[in-house]
Design a protein around this motif. Structure first.
Motif, PDB file in Angstrom:
ATOM      1  N   ASN A 113       0.798  -1.230   0.000  1.00 51.79           N
ATOM      2  CA  ASN A 113       0.000   0.000   0.000  1.00 51.79           C
ATOM      3  C   ASN A 113       0.835   1.287   0.000  1.00 51.79           C
ATOM      4  O   ASN A 113       0.491   2.258  -0.687  1.00 51.79           O
ATOM      5  N   ALA A 114       1.934   1.298   0.767  1.00 49.89           N
ATOM      6  CA  ALA A 114       2.762   2.511   0.805  1.00 49.89           C
ATOM      7  C   ALA A 114       3.397   2.749  -0.570  1.00 49.89           C
ATOM      8  O   ALA A 114       3.469   3.875  -1.068  1.00 49.89           O
ATOM      9  N   GLN A 115       3.799   1.654  -1.172  1.00 51.62           N
ATOM     10  CA  GLN A 115       4.381   1.710  -2.520  1.00 51.62           C
ATOM     11  C   GLN A 115       3.359   2.271  -3.523  1.00 51.62           C
ATOM     12  O   GLN A 115       3.691   3.084  -4.381  1.00 51.62           O
ATOM     13  N   MET A 116       2.116   1.825  -3.367  1.00 54.02           N
ATOM     14  CA  MET A 116       1.055   2.314  -4.249  1.00 54.02           C
ATOM     15  C   MET A 116       0.893   3.824  -4.109  1.00 54.02           C
ATOM     16  O   MET A 116       0.757   4.542  -5.102  1.00 54.02           O
ATOM     17  N   LYS A 117       0.905   4.287  -2.869  1.00 50.27           N
ATOM     18  CA  LYS A 117       0.760   5.736  -2.644  1.00 50.27           C
ATOM     19  C   LYS A 117       1.891   6.512  -3.296  1.00 50.27           C
ATOM     20  O   LYS A 117       1.672   7.562  -3.884  1.00 50.27           O
ATOM     21  N   TRP A 172      -7.864  -1.389  -8.487  1.00 50.45           N
ATOM     22  CA  TRP A 172      -8.648  -2.537  -8.960  1.00 50.45           C
ATOM     23  C   TRP A 172      -9.388  -3.211  -7.815  1.00 50.45           C
ATOM     24  O   TRP A 172     -10.602  -3.224  -7.778  1.00 50.45           O
ATOM     25  N   GLU A 173      -8.641  -3.700  -6.824  1.00 49.77           N
ATOM     26  CA  GLU A 173      -9.298  -4.284  -5.649  1.00 49.77           C
ATOM     27  C   GLU A 173      -8.289  -4.451  -4.537  1.00 49.77           C
ATOM     28  O   GLU A 173      -7.081  -4.465  -4.769  1.00 49.77           O
ATOM     29  N   LYS A 174      -8.776  -4.558  -3.324  1.00 46.21           N
ATOM     30  CA  LYS A 174      -7.892  -4.858  -2.195  1.00 46.21           C
ATOM     31  C   LYS A 174      -7.356  -6.271  -2.379  1.00 46.21           C
ATOM     32  O   LYS A 174      -8.098  -7.185  -2.747  1.00 46.21           O
ATOM     33  N   HIS A 191      -1.876  -4.934   0.907  1.00 42.67           N
ATOM     34  CA  HIS A 191      -1.604  -4.864  -0.527  1.00 42.67           C
ATOM     35  C   HIS A 191      -2.846  -4.558  -1.340  1.00 42.67           C
ATOM     36  O   HIS A 191      -3.955  -4.862  -0.897  1.00 42.67           O
ATOM     37  N   THR A 192      -2.621  -4.026  -2.526  1.00 45.08           N
ATOM     38  CA  THR A 192      -3.718  -3.629  -3.411  1.00 45.08           C
ATOM     39  C   THR A 192      -3.367  -4.021  -4.846  1.00 45.08           C
ATOM     40  O   THR A 192      -2.206  -3.971  -5.232  1.00 45.08           O
ATOM     41  N   VAL A 193      -4.394  -4.428  -5.577  1.00 44.55           N
ATOM     42  CA  VAL A 193      -4.215  -4.662  -7.011  1.00 44.55           C
ATOM     43  C   VAL A 193      -4.525  -3.359  -7.749  1.00 44.55           C
ATOM     44  O   VAL A 193      -5.580  -2.760  -7.517  1.00 44.55           O
ATOM     45  N   ILE A 194      -3.601  -2.927  -8.589  1.00 43.85           N
ATOM     46  CA  ILE A 194      -3.881  -1.763  -9.434  1.00 43.85           C
ATOM     47  C   ILE A 194      -3.825  -2.179 -10.900  1.00 43.85           C
ATOM     48  O   ILE A 194      -3.279  -3.232 -11.246  1.00 43.85           O
ATOM     49  N   ASP A 252     -21.588  -9.786   8.420  1.00 46.27           N
ATOM     50  CA  ASP A 252     -21.485  -9.899   6.956  1.00 46.27           C
ATOM     51  C   ASP A 252     -22.201  -8.741   6.265  1.00 46.27           C
ATOM     52  O   ASP A 252     -21.733  -8.219   5.259  1.00 46.27           O
ATOM     53  N   LEU A 253     -23.353  -8.389   6.806  1.00 44.75           N
ATOM     54  CA  LEU A 253     -24.117  -7.294   6.223  1.00 44.75           C
ATOM     55  C   LEU A 253     -23.309  -5.992   6.291  1.00 44.75           C
ATOM     56  O   LEU A 253     -23.182  -5.265   5.303  1.00 44.75           O
ATOM     57  N   ARG A 254     -22.758  -5.726   7.457  1.00 46.54           N
ATOM     58  CA  ARG A 254     -21.964  -4.509   7.609  1.00 46.54           C
ATOM     59  C   ARG A 254     -20.776  -4.517   6.641  1.00 46.54           C
ATOM     60  O   ARG A 254     -20.476  -3.500   6.003  1.00 46.54           O
ATOM     61  N   GLU A 255     -20.135  -5.662   6.513  1.00 44.13           N
ATOM     62  CA  GLU A 255     -18.985  -5.733   5.614  1.00 44.13           C
ATOM     63  C   GLU A 255     -19.388  -5.386   4.177  1.00 44.13           C
ATOM     64  O   GLU A 255     -18.707  -4.645   3.486  1.00 44.13           O
ATOM     65  N   LEU A 256     -20.517  -5.948   3.745  1.00 46.15           N
ATOM     66  CA  LEU A 256     -20.996  -5.634   2.392  1.00 46.15           C
ATOM     67  C   LEU A 256     -21.245  -4.136   2.234  1.00 46.15           C
ATOM     68  O   LEU A 256     -20.881  -3.528   1.226  1.00 46.15           O
ATOM     69  N   LEU A 257     -21.839  -3.537   3.251  1.00 43.95           N
ATOM     70  CA  LEU A 257     -22.180  -2.112   3.149  1.00 43.95           C
ATOM     71  C   LEU A 257     -20.924  -1.243   3.184  1.00 43.95           C
ATOM     72  O   LEU A 257     -20.820  -0.259   2.445  1.00 43.95           O
ATOM     73  N   VAL A 258     -19.966  -1.620   4.024  1.00 47.49           N
ATOM     74  CA  VAL A 258     -18.712  -0.867   4.085  1.00 47.49           C
ATOM     75  C   VAL A 258     -17.978  -1.001   2.753  1.00 47.49           C
ATOM     76  O   VAL A 258     -17.465  -0.026   2.206  1.00 47.49           O
ATOM     77  N   ARG A 259     -17.938  -2.220   2.227  1.00 45.63           N
ATOM     78  CA  ARG A 259     -17.265  -2.440   0.949  1.00 45.63           C
ATOM     79  C   ARG A 259     -17.914  -1.586  -0.144  1.00 45.63           C
ATOM     80  O   ARG A 259     -17.230  -0.960  -0.942  1.00 45.63           O
ATOM     81  N   PHE A 260     -19.234  -1.542  -0.122  1.00 49.76           N
ATOM     82  CA  PHE A 260     -19.912  -0.706  -1.113  1.00 49.76           C
ATOM     83  C   PHE A 260     -19.559   0.766  -0.933  1.00 49.76           C
ATOM     84  O   PHE A 260     -19.182   1.449  -1.889  1.00 49.76           O
ATOM     85  N   GLU A 261     -19.659   1.240   0.301  1.00 56.73           N
ATOM     86  CA  GLU A 261     -19.460   2.674   0.545  1.00 56.73           C
ATOM     87  C   GLU A 261     -18.028   3.114   0.239  1.00 56.73           C
ATOM     88  O   GLU A 261     -17.794   4.271  -0.091  1.00 56.73           O
ATOM     89  N   THR A 262     -17.089   2.186   0.366  1.00 59.73           N
ATOM     90  CA  THR A 262     -15.690   2.565   0.153  1.00 59.73           C
ATOM     91  C   THR A 262     -15.182   2.196  -1.240  1.00 59.73           C
ATOM     92  O   THR A 262     -14.023   2.411  -1.554  1.00 59.73           O
TER      93      THR A 262
END
Lengths: 348, 348, 348, 348
Positions: free
Chosen positions: B298-302, B313-315, B320-323, C118-128
């Motif tokens: 993540n720091a590298q991505m920043k 792209w996705e966590k 780590h993150t996929v870009i 699980d519900l919260r995770e889905l909502l957080v994932r959506f919001e972020t």
């Protein structure tokens, strides 16, 4: 010799200034989906031209798409949209509104226009119908400026319609596919600012008004339609390269171009109408904008078709037909002159 | 200094030849809705390139719109479309398919691809389910080439999928939003002719492949979708100035341009991948096309984000993150060189 | 000899008291569409039983219809409904939710239940998610009590789910197709009053719980769904003789019948489970309600099928199958005894 | 004293024979969703009564539901249904047809009926419209027997309409919500067999004709609508206890009951009409079936309302109103006598 073409106002490309700007910017890298600076700049210019600094502005590609997306966004599932029986959504959109689940509740048309009185009568009839919970609930009102018959709502007429809408809590939506031509008419007394004041949503047409394509939806009250971006995406109405639309409206709203772009067409249509009247042709409606509707004897129509492309509009009676001659932002004086000559030669 | 941009492949305008042609033709008067000669000429060239002289060809504006319109046209109300769980219609179209009334029946994805075996299993499971009349009936299959993960179906894989589709009577539809990049990959072994042979409908992407915008739907068997023109109109997917689309595809299919237009992007992406590998970056999938998916700390991505625009792209995991780095038809060698330097500097 | 039938809980007609009342009232002339006094009386009794004197109560005919109508009424076009992957709307409603334009956003199931985490995770994932405006927006949450696997949400679990829903502004909707069986379980700790407190909409099942047919939708907060009557009509879910539904729910909510009507089934299911355990059968889930899910070796299943009707549930593995034995409000002790004998005889 | 009730024909329960049969069968265990033997027996009897041994027969719950489900099944997305402007689907179904995505294309009504000539004119106008690909395509025709105005199509009229439908390849669908009353009219000359011969789909109404509820859809040509079971499920129109519908239609089609059940209503309506005429009331349409439409002066209407329940139909003019008096299968001679007395007393 190829025929003169007055068949429609979407036969040419774009205003010179748009093509130039497009060439300049072609290799700049722009963010997608209208999040680019050019789109934001165009939005600002439109807000300013409409006198509504808080407005939401969105760019879509075409008219039917815009109508279907906005109407779908404004209505709940059990509501219908009130429109003239001759309104574009009532006739020539292949059921796009119904595909979205909504009935078009039609009002009589008066040279293409609805009246506040007819609207009120429909609403009163609905509210007083004992079976109203079994009916489609009127949920919004659709008008177009100019109308499909080329006529214009006066400021007074539009104020009256807007007042009825507000009394009954119905959003008023105005289809401005050819708005530049309305704004260019000397007899028009409805400005962009007044549209923004009287309508809840309206769109400023680009496709027929000097752009390659594109329509700008203006929602004067910010946040009036939540999540409209997602609604556009869901309707396939979100252009990936949204900046293409931003660019075009940025040009159209620079130095007041949008207010001027229709003037040549209005001048041409005015000359065509004058000549038609002078030579005894029968005009169908008394329209001030860029479309001329004229009633021809059928043989006369066939003869005209040899040298001019026009649109068949509707059968008038067994021996006569209504045709449309449309001038556009790109119509040249030279072509208009040639048309006038042909019209003179075709007098019965 | 502005950042290098490798965020997507729809950030630039159009291939030079398209802009030139547009300027030439700007004031010619063209019939609307794709009935013009330029559109017909483009259709002919596409039929010829695909080896299917009888094909129906239609031009639409964008990808989501095309997917929603084609899928709606192919399915009956009670049918669903089978797609990879990672397919564009499953994820990033804001529910456009469901808005049209259809469920997306998902299959597992293997680097973005579905397999004939998984497809067959789903169909067998459906056919042998005692409650199948209470389930959504699989009505067609959706694939994309390249996939959303940048991978390619091999000819063998596509033949197998097509064979299962034909055995079960399901139309196969291929989304070619980035098809030019697939066709430009040295490792690709699926030609346009083979797509036309194996698919019932597919679209040739323009928006991401050198056009300003536009997608060409090819239906190899003439009449396979009756009234598709009206279906387009009803979906707001019929461009008034259809000739704008015809013009662009005419250029793209002149002198084999479409087969060449993606080559610069493939070369650039190849060099980016080689550099990433050389410097120990972790690639996410082994993709041959114009998109590079890489896993960054993540720091590298920043740090990278300070000098390069890319797509999140996705966590990948907590740290780590996929870009995604995307090259386009307009990516210059100069920009690629600069990117390679930045990548070398950003090694952890 | 005909087989014992434990295939489902909707194989018999109605509770004796309902048939009697129907006969009494058969020739009285009742207003249509639920506007009759009997329906109003039933609504009052339901409001009282649920401790929500202001609730809106509507009577519909069946479960899929109720789910489709309520979900359509609660969501905006661009929203989806969050449900367990095993939820009835996710699986066995033939795409009724998608027909209404909405995606079912699935959560993992834990013995048929979703979790607040699980519900919260889905909502957080959506919001972020940076691309969230291109995704289907979660617009409500669907749970069932008992679940499709026969399990029950505890009061604590339901409180947690409800709390997440309220934090994120999502309506919580509970499908109570078999609610009488939940309410009759000794282990159940969620009362009708608590459902009314925690849910925004729920329905009290009649079809499987002693009525001929019918489901009562309870909306604790009056006016929460405007024009629900019209929405029902539009969905074909408004029974002309609404009083037939009013009559049945009036009987079911007289003298607490609804709280008692499931007890015989719970007792029967308890005995069946005890016998199965005693004889070494493998139960699939530990369910307290009227459905018993048991894993049989395939040959054993075939043998059992000679004397008992049951439901095929799903393949367990190559040699085993999950079947469902369902007791109903009308299951007799005599039939249960016979079933126990058969089960003992069929031990492997 | 309570008022006499002639407000509608769906105010009472069910024919005696149905209630008796229901009581007999209440505890028999029946397979769900219409797969039970009783439903199959009812289907056989209907096939036999209609003279179409190969017909598909399905049982649904109510009229709007049946119309929406059948119409949705018959049309492609871009097609509309042609109906009288006064047709039930045009007016009182709260937009159920549009919710399914389809426009109702209206024809003028002649005492509630459409004519073959008007239908042909609409179809010719469509086929010869140059812009027809931008219009909603007529995809089927809807009629009702009796119509919403209580009138009947003669065999000749229906043959003509059917002939136009077949010439243009449009399915003809007949709504028989009150079909028993048509069949019981002495002036009716259209039998069930002829309906089966002339229509592609029709439904035999139960709700208003002696059943508690239920409508039987007849599709004379087997397989004409593939997967109609799933379509019903998806529309929430598949009753779990389908046998309840089977039972009722089994009774109604035993010993020709359906042909007799409307006779009492026709007799009552005939006497009411005769009395009205005798006393100088103005009948609105000359209807032979179970509904009587009469024009009352408004004060007279108010006076009548003190002792009789009727339906408000529509405003006639500023001082007059059209009301409906409906007799049903359960109307007693005693009530009819009382009504006649009241009518005599209310003469202006």
């Amino acid at each position: 010799m190829s025929r003169l073409s007055f068949a429609s106002d979407y036969m040419e490309g774009a205003h010179e200034a748009i093509l130039s700007r497009l060439r300049e910017i072609n290799y700049e890298k722009m963010q997608g989906y209208g999040t680019d600076p050019l789109s934001e700049q165009a939005r600002e210019k439109i807000r300013s031209a409409c006198g509504c600094p808080e407005a939401d502005v969105f760019f879509l590609v075409g008219g039917t798409q815009t109508n279907a997306t906005v109407i779908s966004a404004l209505l709940r599932s059990y509501e219908g949209v009130v429109a003239a029986v001759s309104g574009h959504i009532s006739t020539h959109e292949a059921g796009a509104i119904e595909l979205g689940g909504h009935k078009v509740l039609t009002l009589p048309e008066h040279e293409g226009k609805i009246t506040a009185a007819d609207l009120r009568e429909l609403l009163v009839r609905f509210e007083t119908d004992e079976a109203r919970d079994h009916l489609v609930r009127p949920g919004m009102v659709y008008v177009s400026q100019p109308t499909e018959s080329g006529t214009l709502y006066s400021l007074r007429e539009l104020r009256e319609i807007s007042a009825v809408c507000r009394e009954y809590g119905l959003p008023l939506y105005l289809d401005g596919a050819r708005l530049a031509y309305a704004l260019a008419c000397p007899s028009n007394d409805v400005s962009l600012q007044e549209l923004a004041e009287l309508c809840d949503v309206f769109y400023i047409g680009g496709t027929k008004c000097g752009a390659l394509f594109g329509e700008a939806v203006v929602i004067p009250k910010r946040g009036f339609i939540p999540h409209f971006f997602t609604i556009m995406k869901q309707h396939g109405a979100l252009l990936a390269k949204g900046w293409l639309l931003g660019l075009q409206f940025d040009v159209l709203f620079t130095d007041g171009l949008y207010l001027k772009v229709g003037k040549a067409a209005i001048a041409a249509a005015g000359r065509i109408r004058a000549t038609l009247r002078e030579y005894g042709y029968q005009l169908c409606w008394d329209t001030p904008a860029n479309q001329v509707f004229v009633i021809l004897e059928n043989a006369q129509m066939k003869r005209l078709a040899e040298s001019v492309e026009f649109s068949f509009w509707e059968k008038y009676d067994a021996t006569h037909t209504v045709i449309r001659l449309a001038a556009s932002w790109a119509t040249t004086e030279e072509d208009t002159e040639k048309l006038l000559v042909v019209l003179k030669e075709n007098v019965v």
